[in-house]
Each structure stands twice: as C-alpha cells, then as structure tokens.
Design a protein around this motif. Structure first.
Motif, PDB file in Angstrom:
ATOM      1  N   GLY A 111       0.776  -1.231   0.000  1.00 38.65           N
ATOM      2  CA  GLY A 111       0.000   0.000   0.000  1.00 38.65           C
ATOM      3  C   GLY A 111       0.802   1.272   0.000  1.00 38.65           C
ATOM      4  O   GLY A 111       0.247   2.359   0.071  1.00 38.65           O
ATOM      5  N   SER A 112       2.127   1.186  -0.109  1.00 37.06           N
ATOM      6  CA  SER A 112       2.940   2.398  -0.034  1.00 37.06           C
ATOM      7  C   SER A 112       3.436   2.882  -1.390  1.00 37.06           C
ATOM      8  O   SER A 112       3.856   4.016  -1.513  1.00 37.06           O
ATOM      9  CB  SER A 112       4.139   2.151   0.880  1.00 37.06           C
ATOM     10  OG  SER A 112       4.939   1.111   0.357  1.00 37.06           O
ATOM     11  N   LYS A 113       3.384   2.047  -2.411  1.00 42.33           N
ATOM     12  CA  LYS A 113       3.886   2.437  -3.732  1.00 42.33           C
ATOM     13  C   LYS A 113       2.731   2.622  -4.707  1.00 42.33           C
ATOM     14  O   LYS A 113       1.712   1.949  -4.606  1.00 42.33           O
ATOM     15  CB  LYS A 113       4.820   1.364  -4.294  1.00 42.33           C
ATOM     16  CG  LYS A 113       6.107   1.223  -3.543  1.00 42.33           C
ATOM     17  CD  LYS A 113       6.981   0.192  -4.202  1.00 42.33           C
ATOM     18  CE  LYS A 113       8.263   0.012  -3.423  1.00 42.33           C
ATOM     19  NZ  LYS A 113       9.124  -0.994  -4.021  1.00 42.33           N
ATOM     20  N   ALA A 114       2.928   3.537  -5.655  1.00 47.85           N
ATOM     21  CA  ALA A 114       1.924   3.768  -6.697  1.00 47.85           C
ATOM     22  C   ALA A 114       2.347   3.024  -7.952  1.00 47.85           C
ATOM     23  O   ALA A 114       3.473   3.163  -8.418  1.00 47.85           O
ATOM     24  CB  ALA A 114       1.798   5.251  -6.990  1.00 47.85           C
ATOM     25  N   LEU A 115       1.444   2.227  -8.495  1.00 48.43           N
ATOM     26  CA  LEU A 115       1.667   1.510  -9.742  1.00 48.43           C
ATOM     27  C   LEU A 115       0.705   2.079 -10.776  1.00 48.43           C
ATOM     28  O   LEU A 115      -0.509   1.980 -10.631  1.00 48.43           O
ATOM     29  CB  LEU A 115       1.430   0.015  -9.554  1.00 48.43           C
ATOM     30  CG  LEU A 115       2.282  -0.666  -8.476  1.00 48.43           C
ATOM     31  CD1 LEU A 115       1.865  -2.118  -8.303  1.00 48.43           C
ATOM     32  CD2 LEU A 115       3.742  -0.577  -8.836  1.00 48.43           C
ATOM     33  N   VAL A 116       1.257   2.700 -11.812  1.00 50.58           N
ATOM     34  CA  VAL A 116       0.450   3.402 -12.804  1.00 50.58           C
ATOM     35  C   VAL A 116       0.438   2.598 -14.099  1.00 50.58           C
ATOM     36  O   VAL A 116       1.471   2.128 -14.562  1.00 50.58           O
ATOM     37  CB  VAL A 116       1.003   4.819 -13.055  1.00 50.58           C
ATOM     38  CG1 VAL A 116       0.201   5.532 -14.118  1.00 50.58           C
ATOM     39  CG2 VAL A 116       1.014   5.614 -11.763  1.00 50.58           C
ATOM     40  N   THR A 117      -0.746   2.453 -14.680  1.00 47.02           N
ATOM     41  CA  THR A 117      -0.915   1.840 -15.991  1.00 47.02           C
ATOM     42  C   THR A 117      -1.442   2.925 -16.926  1.00 47.02           C
ATOM     43  O   THR A 117      -2.442   3.567 -16.616  1.00 47.02           O
ATOM     44  CB  THR A 117      -1.908   0.666 -15.930  1.00 47.02           C
ATOM     45  OG1 THR A 117      -1.404  -0.304 -15.009  1.00 47.02           O
ATOM     46  CG2 THR A 117      -2.087   0.034 -17.291  1.00 47.02           C
ATOM     47  N   PHE A 118      -0.737   3.145 -18.034  1.00 41.79           N
ATOM     48  CA  PHE A 118      -1.165   4.189 -18.965  1.00 41.79           C
ATOM     49  C   PHE A 118      -0.768   3.816 -20.382  1.00 41.79           C
ATOM     50  O   PHE A 118       0.080   2.964 -20.605  1.00 41.79           O
ATOM     51  CB  PHE A 118      -0.579   5.554 -18.578  1.00 41.79           C
ATOM     52  CG  PHE A 118       0.914   5.581 -18.521  1.00 41.79           C
ATOM     53  CD1 PHE A 118       1.662   5.979 -19.610  1.00 41.79           C
ATOM     54  CD2 PHE A 118       1.577   5.214 -17.365  1.00 41.79           C
ATOM     55  CE1 PHE A 118       3.031   5.998 -19.566  1.00 41.79           C
ATOM     56  CE2 PHE A 118       2.952   5.233 -17.302  1.00 41.79           C
ATOM     57  CZ  PHE A 118       3.681   5.626 -18.402  1.00 41.79           C
ATOM     58  N   THR A 119      -1.406   4.479 -21.335  1.00 43.34           N
ATOM     59  CA  THR A 119      -1.123   4.276 -22.753  1.00 43.34           C
ATOM     60  C   THR A 119      -0.605   5.572 -23.331  1.00 43.34           C
ATOM     61  O   THR A 119      -1.265   6.605 -23.229  1.00 43.34           O
ATOM     62  CB  THR A 119      -2.381   3.832 -23.501  1.00 43.34           C
ATOM     63  OG1 THR A 119      -2.847   2.613 -22.919  1.00 43.34           O
ATOM     64  CG2 THR A 119      -2.094   3.611 -24.974  1.00 43.34           C
ATOM     65  N   LEU A 120       0.594   5.515 -23.922  1.00 43.99           N
ATOM     66  CA  LEU A 120       1.170   6.671 -24.611  1.00 43.99           C
ATOM     67  C   LEU A 120       0.809   6.576 -26.079  1.00 43.99           C
ATOM     68  O   LEU A 120       0.990   5.532 -26.695  1.00 43.99           O
ATOM     69  CB  LEU A 120       2.695   6.672 -24.479  1.00 43.99           C
ATOM     70  CG  LEU A 120       3.289   7.206 -23.207  1.00 43.99           C
ATOM     71  CD1 LEU A 120       4.801   7.111 -23.260  1.00 43.99           C
ATOM     72  CD2 LEU A 120       2.874   8.623 -22.954  1.00 43.99           C
ATOM     73  N   ARG A 121       0.345   7.660 -26.619  1.00 41.14           N
ATOM     74  CA  ARG A 121      -0.006   7.711 -28.038  1.00 41.14           C
ATOM     75  C   ARG A 121       0.923   8.696 -28.720  1.00 41.14           C
ATOM     76  O   ARG A 121       0.972   9.866 -28.357  1.00 41.14           O
ATOM     77  CB  ARG A 121      -1.451   8.128 -28.202  1.00 41.14           C
ATOM     78  CG  ARG A 121      -1.901   8.070 -29.620  1.00 41.14           C
ATOM     79  CD  ARG A 121      -3.371   8.385 -29.708  1.00 41.14           C
ATOM     80  NE  ARG A 121      -3.755   8.337 -31.095  1.00 41.14           N
ATOM     81  CZ  ARG A 121      -4.755   7.633 -31.565  1.00 41.14           C
ATOM     82  NH1 ARG A 121      -5.475   6.910 -30.750  1.00 41.14           N
ATOM     83  NH2 ARG A 121      -5.045   7.651 -32.842  1.00 41.14           N
ATOM     84  N   ASN A 122       1.680   8.211 -29.714  1.00 42.49           N
ATOM     85  CA  ASN A 122       2.637   9.033 -30.459  1.00 42.49           C
ATOM     86  C   ASN A 122       2.100   9.247 -31.876  1.00 42.49           C
ATOM     87  O   ASN A 122       2.149   8.349 -32.699  1.00 42.49           O
ATOM     88  CB  ASN A 122       4.009   8.351 -30.496  1.00 42.49           C
ATOM     89  CG  ASN A 122       5.053   9.195 -31.171  1.00 42.49           C
ATOM     90  OD1 ASN A 122       4.837  10.369 -31.454  1.00 42.49           O
ATOM     91  ND2 ASN A 122       6.207   8.592 -31.416  1.00 42.49           N
TER      92      ASN A 122
END
Length: 189
Positions: A111-122
């Motif tokens: 519960g102490s770390k942030a895990l981010v899921t994202f999509t980069l569009r180029n």
C-alpha cells in the motif's frame, strides 16, 4: 580468600583471578560507554541528514516541472514552445503530438507504492524515447499531496501507441486517493 587457598598453594592464582575480574569489568564499562557515544553520534548524524534536503530547497523542484507542463496547451504546441524556457525547449518540442490516452493507478508494495498503468499515443512522424512523466496525487477532497516523476527509457514508435502496465512511480501518501499523470519531456529516438 587468599588465606585459605594459601595453605593449598593456590594463593597466587586467586589474586590473578581477582585482577582479571576487575579488568573485565572495567573493559565492559568502557565498551558500554563507547557504544552509547556511538549511538548518540548516529542519532545526531541522522537528524542533520534529515534536515539537509530542506535547506537546499529541492522540495519545490517537482512543482516547477509540473507548472511547465501546465503552460503547454495540447492544441497549440508551436506557440507554447516559444513561451517555454531555453533549457526546456528541446525536450518540450518533442511533446507536440505525444499524449497519454488512458491511465489508471493502484497501490502496491503493502500500500505504499503507486503503480500506474497508462497508454502513450505518439502521433508524430518520428519515434520518441526517454519519456518523462509526472504524477500528481491528491486527497479525496482534491487537496494536493505529492508529485512523483519517472523517466521511461523505452521508445515509442512513430504513429503508434504503447501501453505501460503497472509502472512503479514511487512512494505515495496513505491518504492519496486520485492520481493525474502528465508528460514533461521526451526526445527523438
């Protein structure tokens, strides 16, 4: 005690035993005092070390990066680049048609770390690499908690999109409820 052992002939050993006991006692007291001084020095050193980053003023640096991102509107990249500072111009010029199309986050690491899921569009005509993102974490009421940044050394091909799953961004406050990630910089690959 020497009187009784003297009759047997062991008087000289009894005297050396007492001297040895005194020496061991003195050594243990000196060692204990030395450990206390070492502990005190460690505590003072840690206290000074904790105060050093505050005196250098490094705590406001991520906010400056985020402010630079907010000045760049996504529909007019060329006008925004002319307003940017000279040092940030080469990195920000690559953000023209690069954007985050979707993002989610969850907690990890107890519960102490942030895990981010994202999509980069180029949508550029060239590949980009070394993409730097900044994620701003807020409470439920919308008040700002902290900013965390991360540089992704991976490249994104031209006219494509790439999904990054559960990227560790850093430690976050327990009260963090929402995260908003923004692009800060990128380079041509």
């Amino acid at each position: 005690m020497n009187a009784r052992l003297g009759r047997i002939g062991l008087g000289r050993f009894a005297g050396s035993g007492e001297r040895l006991a005194r020496t061991v006692t003195i050594a243990s007291v000196s060692f204990g005092r030395g450990l206390l001084w070492l502990l005190a020095a460690i505590i003072v050193g840690c206290g000074i070390w904790m105060l050093l980053p505050l005196s250098k003023g490094n705590s406001a640096e991520p906010e400056k990066k985020l402010a630079a991102v907010e000045t760049v509107p996504s529909d007019a990249p060329t006008a925004a680049v002319s307003q940017a500072s000279e040092a940030q111009t080469p990195a920000m010029a690559e953000l023209g048609r690069l954007r985050i199309s979707s993002q989610t986050w969850r907690r990890g690491g107890l519960g102490s770390k942030a895990l981010v899921t994202f999509t980069l569009r180029n949508d550029n005509d060239y590949a980009v690499k070394d993409v730097e993102i900044v994620c701003a974490f807020t409470r439920r009421d919308g008040s700002h908690l902290t900013d965390r940044s991360r540089v992704l050394a991976d490249s994104v091909s031209m006219k494509s999109r790439k999904t990054y799953a559960q990227i560790p961004i850093g430690f976050v406050n327990v009260n963090a409820d929402q995260a908003k990630c923004s692009l800060v910089a990128a380079r041509r690959a």
